[in-house]
Design a protein around this motif. Structure first.
Motif, mmCIF file in Angstrom:
data_model
loop_
_atom_site.group_PDB
_atom_site.id
_atom_site.type_symbol
_atom_site.label_atom_id
_atom_site.label_comp_id
_atom_site.label_asym_id
_atom_site.label_seq_id
_atom_site.Cartn_x
_atom_site.Cartn_y
_atom_site.Cartn_z
ATOM 1 N N GLU A 107 1.616 5.958 0.863
ATOM 2 C CA GLU A 107 1.144 5.344 0.610
ATOM 3 C C GLU A 107 -0.392 5.227 0.452
ATOM 4 N N GLN A 108 -0.261 4.355 1.798
ATOM 5 C CA GLN A 108 -1.507 3.307 2.503
ATOM 6 C C GLN A 108 -2.204 4.805 3.367
ATOM 7 N N ARG A 109 -1.783 4.808 4.062
ATOM 8 C CA ARG A 109 -2.479 6.407 4.803
ATOM 9 C C ARG A 109 -3.493 7.316 4.175
ATOM 10 N N GLN A 110 -2.466 7.224 3.086
ATOM 11 C CA GLN A 110 -2.977 8.678 2.007
ATOM 12 C C GLN A 110 -4.442 7.984 1.859
ATOM 13 N N ALA A 111 -4.124 6.579 0.988
ATOM 14 C CA ALA A 111 -5.465 5.928 0.383
ATOM 15 C C ALA A 111 -6.448 5.605 1.166
ATOM 16 N N ILE A 129 -4.808 -1.645 13.745
ATOM 17 C CA ILE A 129 -4.537 -2.117 12.363
ATOM 18 C C ILE A 129 -3.843 -3.902 13.414
ATOM 19 N N HIS A 130 -4.395 -4.733 12.836
ATOM 20 C CA HIS A 130 -3.879 -5.906 12.758
ATOM 21 C C HIS A 130 -3.278 -6.313 11.634
ATOM 22 N N GLY A 131 -1.828 -6.608 11.617
ATOM 23 C CA GLY A 131 -0.811 -6.587 10.464
ATOM 24 C C GLY A 131 -1.561 -6.091 9.120
ATOM 25 N N ASP A 132 -2.716 -6.475 8.115
ATOM 26 C CA ASP A 132 -2.654 -5.575 6.995
ATOM 27 C C ASP A 132 -4.638 -5.336 7.337
ATOM 28 N N LYS A 133 -5.115 -6.315 8.753
ATOM 29 C CA LYS A 133 -6.218 -5.382 8.155
ATOM 30 C C LYS A 133 -6.735 -4.168 9.155
ATOM 31 N N LEU A 136 -9.131 -13.101 16.284
ATOM 32 C CA LEU A 136 -9.920 -13.081 15.139
ATOM 33 C C LEU A 136 -10.393 -11.363 14.610
ATOM 34 N N ARG A 137 -11.411 -10.942 15.630
ATOM 35 C CA ARG A 137 -11.661 -9.582 15.161
ATOM 36 C C ARG A 137 -12.314 -8.855 15.992
ATOM 37 N N LYS A 138 -11.685 -7.522 16.982
ATOM 38 C CA LYS A 138 -12.637 -7.071 17.655
ATOM 39 C C LYS A 138 -12.774 -5.650 17.059
ATOM 40 N N GLY A 139 -14.093 -4.958 17.180
ATOM 41 C CA GLY A 139 -15.216 -4.326 16.281
ATOM 42 C C GLY A 139 -15.207 -4.611 15.153
ATOM 43 N N VAL A 140 -15.324 -4.011 14.330
ATOM 44 C CA VAL A 140 -15.624 -3.670 13.041
ATOM 45 C C VAL A 140 -14.632 -3.960 11.930
ATOM 46 N N TYR A 141 -14.534 -4.607 11.078
ATOM 47 C CA TYR A 141 -13.961 -5.226 10.729
ATOM 48 C C TYR A 141 -13.698 -4.398 8.597
ATOM 49 N N LEU A 142 -12.459 -2.928 8.722
ATOM 50 C CA LEU A 142 -13.323 -1.607 7.526
ATOM 51 C C LEU A 142 -12.758 -2.219 6.421
ATOM 52 N N GLY A 143 -11.117 -3.245 6.768
ATOM 53 C CA GLY A 143 -10.969 -3.806 5.109
ATOM 54 C C GLY A 143 -9.659 -4.513 5.628
ATOM 55 N N ASP A 144 -9.028 -3.847 3.787
ATOM 56 C CA ASP A 144 -7.561 -4.482 4.569
ATOM 57 C C ASP A 144 -6.682 -3.898 3.669
ATOM 58 N N LEU A 145 -5.247 -3.551 4.631
ATOM 59 C CA LEU A 145 -4.054 -2.547 3.674
ATOM 60 C C LEU A 145 -3.342 -3.095 2.675
ATOM 61 N N LYS A 146 -3.754 -2.587 1.330
ATOM 62 C CA LYS A 146 -2.445 -3.326 -0.006
ATOM 63 C C LYS A 146 -1.509 -2.380 0.008
ATOM 64 N N LYS A 147 -0.578 -2.839 -1.409
ATOM 65 C CA LYS A 147 0.718 -2.621 -1.697
ATOM 66 C C LYS A 147 0.626 -0.532 -1.053
ATOM 67 N N ARG A 170 -3.190 0.726 -1.929
ATOM 68 C CA ARG A 170 -4.029 1.265 -1.178
ATOM 69 C C ARG A 170 -5.556 0.851 -0.461
ATOM 70 N N PHE A 171 -6.124 1.271 0.045
ATOM 71 C CA PHE A 171 -7.105 0.628 0.978
ATOM 72 C C PHE A 171 -8.533 0.021 0.564
ATOM 73 N N GLU A 172 -9.236 -1.068 0.537
ATOM 74 C CA GLU A 172 -9.925 -2.046 -0.045
ATOM 75 C C GLU A 172 -10.914 -2.592 1.321
ATOM 76 N N PRO A 173 -11.887 -1.953 1.560
ATOM 77 C CA PRO A 173 -12.737 -1.884 2.291
ATOM 78 C C PRO A 173 -13.895 -3.326 1.948
ATOM 79 N N SER A 174 -14.190 -2.970 2.969
ATOM 80 C CA SER A 174 -14.277 -5.049 3.345
ATOM 81 C C SER A 174 -16.009 -4.827 3.433
ATOM 82 N N GLN A 175 -16.442 -6.092 3.153
ATOM 83 C CA GLN A 175 -18.155 -6.520 3.499
ATOM 84 C C GLN A 175 -18.611 -6.093 4.250
ATOM 85 N N PRO A 176 -18.066 -6.607 5.360
ATOM 86 C CA PRO A 176 -18.689 -6.412 7.096
ATOM 87 C C PRO A 176 -18.887 -4.640 6.997
ATOM 88 N N PHE A 177 -17.675 -3.820 6.681
ATOM 89 C CA PHE A 177 -18.296 -2.279 6.265
ATOM 90 C C PHE A 177 -19.071 -1.724 5.630
#
Length: 200
Positions: free
Chosen positions: A4-8, A27-31, A105-116, A118-125
């Protein structure tokens, strides 16, 4: 990442016009992060350090492998030096400042978070995108009172705008990206970060 996360993630990136390959997504954790081509080997000198999870580097085509191998060879002495420094510092124990842990901390552009589901895009993205690189945008004129309401974190009515479909939209102010929202019919659900919102 479940199906479901992959599809989102896939559904969201239909709107992104960047040339992103699967091996450039980590992907690092849910980020989720996008790692540009020239950053692939920036962390090679710290392979194996506790606390660093490195994922997402899958198969590359032969040409890409050859180019990266050459780049890797050119930096081999620097990586060996980094590993020696790491070993020396780790062995210092309590007498030194190195704890043997590296907090990622961060490598590259932080795109967002994988929730249960869904995918929620980040403000930096959002700030890295533009109206030319994202095909689902809502553009407010600088004098539109709803722009200020968006910056306050309010939900908005878009009945006078030409909108169609539901889902994530990139919010623009005079053509410049400022954040994300989620569209549901004529209503805009505000996704501007709480810590960024105007209080007056």
């Amino acid at each position: 990442m479940n199906q479901e996360q992959r599809q989102a993630l896939a559904d969201f990136f239909v709107h992104v016009k960047w040339d992103i390959r699967a091996e450039q997504v980590e992907i690092h954790g849910d980020k989720v992060y996008y790692v540009p081509e020239d950053m692939f080997y920036d962390m090679d000198g710290i392979d194996g350090i506790d606390g660093v999870e490195r994922t997402g580097k899958n198969s590359h085509n032969n040409d890409a492998q050859s180019g990266r191998r050459e780049k890797k060879n050119n930096r081999s002495s620097k990586r060996e030096s980094a590993k020696k420094n790491f070993s020396r510092q780790k062995s210092m124990g309590a007498a030194g400042t190195w704890t043997g842990k590296l907090h990622f901390l961060r490598k590259g552009v932080y795109l967002g978070d994988l929730k249960k589901k869904r995918f929620e895009p980040s403000q930096p993205f959002a700030l890295a995108l533009s109206k030319d690189s994202f095909d689902a945008c809502i553009d407010f004129r600088e004098d539109d009172e709803r722009l200020l309401k968006y910056l306050h974190g309010e939900s908005l009515n878009l009945e006078d705008m030409d909108t169609s479909g539901n889902g994530w939209r990139l919010v623009l102010a005079g053509g410049y990206s400022i954040g994300f929202c989620k569209l549901s019919g004529i209503m805009l659900k505000n996704k501007y970060p709480a810590g960024w919102r105007k209080n007056n």
